[in-house]
Design a protein around this motif. Structure first.
Motif, mmCIF file in Angstrom:
data_model
loop_
_atom_site.group_PDB
_atom_site.id
_atom_site.type_symbol
_atom_site.label_atom_id
_atom_site.label_comp_id
_atom_site.label_asym_id
_atom_site.label_seq_id
_atom_site.Cartn_x
_atom_site.Cartn_y
_atom_site.Cartn_z
ATOM 1 N N LEU A 100 0.842 -1.204 0.000
ATOM 2 C CA LEU A 100 0.000 0.000 0.000
ATOM 3 C C LEU A 100 0.873 1.249 0.000
ATOM 4 O O LEU A 100 0.621 2.201 -0.761
ATOM 5 C CB LEU A 100 -0.905 -0.010 1.231
ATOM 6 C CG LEU A 100 -1.778 1.236 1.433
ATOM 7 C CD1 LEU A 100 -2.770 1.386 0.291
ATOM 8 C CD2 LEU A 100 -2.504 1.181 2.784
ATOM 9 N N TYR A 101 1.898 1.243 0.804
ATOM 10 C CA TYR A 101 2.810 2.395 0.883
ATOM 11 C C TYR A 101 3.460 2.675 -0.481
ATOM 12 O O TYR A 101 3.504 3.820 -0.938
ATOM 13 C CB TYR A 101 3.884 2.139 1.939
ATOM 14 C CG TYR A 101 5.052 3.105 1.868
ATOM 15 C CD1 TYR A 101 4.920 4.418 2.283
ATOM 16 C CD2 TYR A 101 6.286 2.689 1.341
ATOM 17 C CE1 TYR A 101 5.976 5.312 2.200
ATOM 18 C CE2 TYR A 101 7.344 3.576 1.244
ATOM 19 C CZ TYR A 101 7.183 4.885 1.670
ATOM 20 O OH TYR A 101 8.225 5.758 1.563
ATOM 21 N N GLN A 102 3.982 1.631 -1.121
ATOM 22 C CA GLN A 102 4.664 1.816 -2.409
ATOM 23 C C GLN A 102 3.716 2.396 -3.463
ATOM 24 O O GLN A 102 4.097 3.295 -4.226
ATOM 25 C CB GLN A 102 5.237 0.488 -2.882
ATOM 26 C CG GLN A 102 6.439 0.002 -2.075
ATOM 27 C CD GLN A 102 6.897 -1.375 -2.474
ATOM 28 O OE1 GLN A 102 6.150 -2.167 -3.062
ATOM 29 N NE2 GLN A 102 8.158 -1.697 -2.147
ATOM 30 N N ARG A 103 2.486 1.878 -3.493
ATOM 31 C CA ARG A 103 1.538 2.356 -4.512
ATOM 32 C C ARG A 103 1.131 3.791 -4.254
ATOM 33 O O ARG A 103 1.120 4.621 -5.179
ATOM 34 C CB ARG A 103 0.315 1.427 -4.513
ATOM 35 C CG ARG A 103 -0.553 1.538 -5.772
ATOM 36 C CD ARG A 103 0.208 1.237 -7.059
ATOM 37 N NE ARG A 103 1.026 0.048 -6.959
ATOM 38 C CZ ARG A 103 0.599 -1.181 -7.243
ATOM 39 N NH1 ARG A 103 -0.633 -1.372 -7.612
ATOM 40 N NH2 ARG A 103 1.428 -2.213 -7.164
ATOM 41 N N LEU A 104 0.813 4.114 -3.005
ATOM 42 C CA LEU A 104 0.410 5.481 -2.689
ATOM 43 C C LEU A 104 1.569 6.451 -2.859
ATOM 44 O O LEU A 104 1.388 7.586 -3.332
ATOM 45 C CB LEU A 104 -0.123 5.559 -1.256
ATOM 46 C CG LEU A 104 -1.472 4.883 -0.982
ATOM 47 C CD1 LEU A 104 -1.855 5.048 0.488
ATOM 48 C CD2 LEU A 104 -2.559 5.458 -1.877
ATOM 49 N N ASN A 105 2.758 6.030 -2.480
ATOM 50 C CA ASN A 105 3.934 6.894 -2.581
ATOM 51 C C ASN A 105 4.141 7.360 -4.020
ATOM 52 O O ASN A 105 4.358 8.551 -4.277
ATOM 53 C CB ASN A 105 5.171 6.146 -2.084
ATOM 54 C CG ASN A 105 6.354 7.080 -1.861
ATOM 55 O OD1 ASN A 105 6.308 7.976 -1.026
ATOM 56 N ND2 ASN A 105 7.421 6.864 -2.628
ATOM 57 N N ARG A 106 4.047 6.426 -4.955
ATOM 58 C CA ARG A 106 4.282 6.776 -6.363
ATOM 59 C C ARG A 106 3.219 7.739 -6.885
ATOM 60 O O ARG A 106 3.539 8.772 -7.486
ATOM 61 C CB ARG A 106 4.318 5.522 -7.237
ATOM 62 C CG ARG A 106 4.415 5.875 -8.711
ATOM 63 C CD ARG A 106 4.583 4.689 -9.626
ATOM 64 N NE ARG A 106 4.437 5.103 -11.013
ATOM 65 C CZ ARG A 106 5.360 5.730 -11.724
ATOM 66 N NH1 ARG A 106 6.528 6.036 -11.163
ATOM 67 N NH2 ARG A 106 5.137 6.078 -12.973
ATOM 68 N N ILE A 107 1.931 7.411 -6.674
ATOM 69 C CA ILE A 107 0.894 8.260 -7.286
ATOM 70 C C ILE A 107 0.820 9.625 -6.616
ATOM 71 O O ILE A 107 0.484 10.621 -7.271
ATOM 72 C CB ILE A 107 -0.489 7.566 -7.277
ATOM 73 C CG1 ILE A 107 -0.982 7.309 -5.852
ATOM 74 C CG2 ILE A 107 -0.472 6.297 -8.092
ATOM 75 C CD1 ILE A 107 -2.425 6.818 -5.793
ATOM 76 N N LEU A 108 1.164 9.713 -5.332
ATOM 77 C CA LEU A 108 1.115 11.007 -4.655
ATOM 78 C C LEU A 108 2.307 11.888 -5.030
ATOM 79 O O LEU A 108 2.170 13.119 -5.154
ATOM 80 C CB LEU A 108 1.046 10.809 -3.138
ATOM 81 C CG LEU A 108 -0.294 10.241 -2.646
ATOM 82 C CD1 LEU A 108 -0.209 9.805 -1.195
ATOM 83 C CD2 LEU A 108 -1.411 11.274 -2.823
ATOM 84 N N LEU A 109 3.473 11.276 -5.237
ATOM 85 C CA LEU A 109 4.626 12.044 -5.735
ATOM 86 C C LEU A 109 4.336 12.568 -7.139
ATOM 87 O O LEU A 109 4.642 13.721 -7.463
ATOM 88 C CB LEU A 109 5.882 11.171 -5.736
ATOM 89 C CG LEU A 109 6.512 10.873 -4.367
ATOM 90 C CD1 LEU A 109 7.631 9.845 -4.522
ATOM 91 C CD2 LEU A 109 7.048 12.151 -3.713
#
Length: 544
Positions: free
Chosen positions: A122-131
């Motif tokens: 979850l962290y990896q997916r959210l990190n990418r789209i939010l950046l």
């Protein structure tokens, strides 16, 4: 690089299992998210989305039986503009079927999460789209203010900079160029991208540029190549369909729509378009099947419409009238769908009358005379009560229901009255033309004259195949036009005399001659022509 502002986010989590919601909420809180709303159903989710915009929506695909799914939620909030450019929609799914996967491609969520997943995923997916979102924030802000030129300028600067989101900026920039009709700039950008790497999105955008410039042949070749290399590239089919619509090639349009709905059957809009073009081509079997799929897959879609149900009824009735096969199962499914129209869409004088008339025609096709007559009587009672507000479509349904119940003279009389009533309404006359032996609208009279000139020209030049194809097309547009059908017979006979003696050609010729013989008197001008062509066909048959 890590995203650092989780504490500032507003997040909506949608799932029909409280245990899963609790689990995701705990993961988000570990990330630092404070403002978290949870929805246990699609209806709750849509209510939440009517309020202040979210930064992230995490929505499960499967939200229960016989309710909107996650894609329906995304479709609905986009349709009513309840989602902002800066809102990231993440579809959470355990679905692996090809149909569902392709349906998600259509709606294009910002990211996917496949169940089961853990905190790290979850962290990896959210990190990418939010950046990525933060990088694009200046562009999104300009778009929210409808400042397209400002958005383009921001995107141009960002796309020239190296970085992990450079391709994303180029893709967005190309979309903005197209939206602003900067076709030359879009083409230059796409050529550079394609020189570096043959990306599907760039090929699609290049085809869109060519369509916008009217270079349909180039666009068609590129799109066909793309579909051959990736049959799941749904956007390529859609653009090719638009090309054939622009060029008036309805047979090709239907063929591509049939292909794409076979590949990805869960799109209500494509099924609807297939039904519409199949009707234009007078292919009622394909039209009825497409409309049935349209109402089935669209049951919970924001795109569903009562007219889709009515067209399902009309095409089913037409299919029954022309078919000797067993249509019982399809007809019962149609009647079941029609029975729910009032509860879904409410009461409407025209629609309520149309429903009864269409049902009357279907029961007539099923040889259920008692129900057919009963439905017609109920409809005619409504017609007497609402005669001053009925539209032309309802009146045409009335004429067809009367005819299907064996009262052809009364139906013909009603059609003549409609021609007089709508003599100054070209749009209405164009609808009435579909039910007449000779069109009355100016546009359709001109169209037939043009087709006849071109078709006869092909015939005189002994280009029989071209003449046959053109008159076949005309016969689909105007199925009751005797002159067009006899022109088609004449073109086929020319081809038969020239040596093409296939059974298909001969069978079509005989079918047309038999249908025409039932519609015109011998004294009629076309009757004399029919007799001549029939005699010619019989002589050729004896030779074969």
């Amino acid at each position: 690089m890590a995203y650092e502002n989780y504490s500032q986010l507003r997040v909506l989590v949608v799932d029909d299992f409280m245990q899963f919601l609790t689990s995701i909420k705990r993961m988000l809180e570990e990330l630092g998210v404070v403002k978290i709303d949870i929805a246990l159903s699609s209806s709750q989710a849509l209510q939440f989305c009517d309020g202040p915009a979210y930064d992230v929506v995490l929505c499960d695909y499967n939200l229960g039986d016989d309710v909107k799914n996650g894609l329906h939620v995304l479709e609905a909030i986009r349709e009513k503009r309840a989602i902002r450019h800066h809102t990231m929609f993440v579809l959470v799914t355990a679905e692996t079927s090809k149909e569902v996967v392709l349906a998600t491609y259509d709606e294009e969520p910002d990211a996917y999460l496949t169940k089961p997943f853990n905190y790290k995923m979850l962290y990896q997916r959210l990190n990418r789209i939010l950046l990525r979102r933060d990088e694009m924030k200046p562009v999104f802000s300009a778009l929210e203010k409808n400042e397209l030129k400002q958005a383009i300028q921001c995107c141009e600067k960002k796309s020239e900079m190296t970085g992990r989101f450079q391709v994303d900026f180029k893709k967005l920039l190309c979309d903005l160029y197209l939206k602003n009709k900067n076709y030359d700039l879009a083409e230059m950008l796409l050529k550079k991208v394609l020189d570096e790497r043959p990306l599907d999105w760039a090929k699609i955008s290049y085809a869109r540029v060519k369509v916008a410039l009217g270079e349909f042949e180039v666009a068609t070749d590129n799109l066909k190549d793309l579909i051959r290399s990736n049959k799941f590239c749904l956007q390529a089919y859609d653009i090719l369909i638009d090309v054939y619509e622009a060029t008036g090639e309805t047979e090709k349009k239907q063929k591509i729509l049939k292909e794409v709905t076979d590949v990805s059957p869960l799109s209500i809009l494509r099924q609807k378009r297939l039904g519409e073009v199949a009707q234009v081509n007078n292919d009622m079997g394909t039209a009825a099947t497409a409309y049935l799929r349209c109402v089935q897959v669209g049951k919970h879609s924001c795109h569903k419409a009562p007219e889709d149900y009515m067209e399902l009824g009309r095409t089913t009735a037409a299919m029954l009238a022309e078919s000797n096969g067993d249509m019982e199962r399809h007809s019962q499914k149609t009647l079941e769908a029609l029975s729910g129209v009032s509860s879904q869409f409410g009461s409407d004088s025209n629609r309520d009358t149309q429903l009864l008339l269409v049902q009357s025609r279907i029961y007539s096709g099923l040889k259920n005379e008692t129900k057919s007559v009963s439905m017609l009587k109920k409809a005619e009672e409504l017609i007497r009560q609402n005669s001053d507000i009925l539209d032309v479509k309802t009146k045409l349904d009335w004429a067809q229901a009367i005819s299907s119940n064996g009262e052809k003279e009364r139906a013909d009389k009603l059609l003549r009255e409609l021609v007089m009533e709508y003599q100054d309404d070209e749009k209405a006359l164009s609808e009435i033309d579909k039910h007449l032996a000779e069109p009355k609208s100016k546009a359709n009279r001109m169209k037939i004259a043009s087709i006849n000139r071109e078709g006869v020209g092909f015939y005189n030049d002994k280009k029989y195949a071209e003449s046959i194809n053109l008159f076949k097309y005309a016969a689909r547009l105007f199925p009751k036009h005797v002159g067009i059908r006899l022109n088609l017979v004449q073109a086929i006979l020319g081809d038969l005399e020239a040596g093409d003696r296939t059974l298909d050609r001969r069978g079509l010729c005989l079918e047309i001659l038999n249908s025409v013989s039932e519609e015109i008197p011998d004294s009629d001008r076309q009757g004399v022509r029919y007799a001549h062509l029939r005699d010619k066909f019989d002589k050729l048959e004896r030779l074969f």
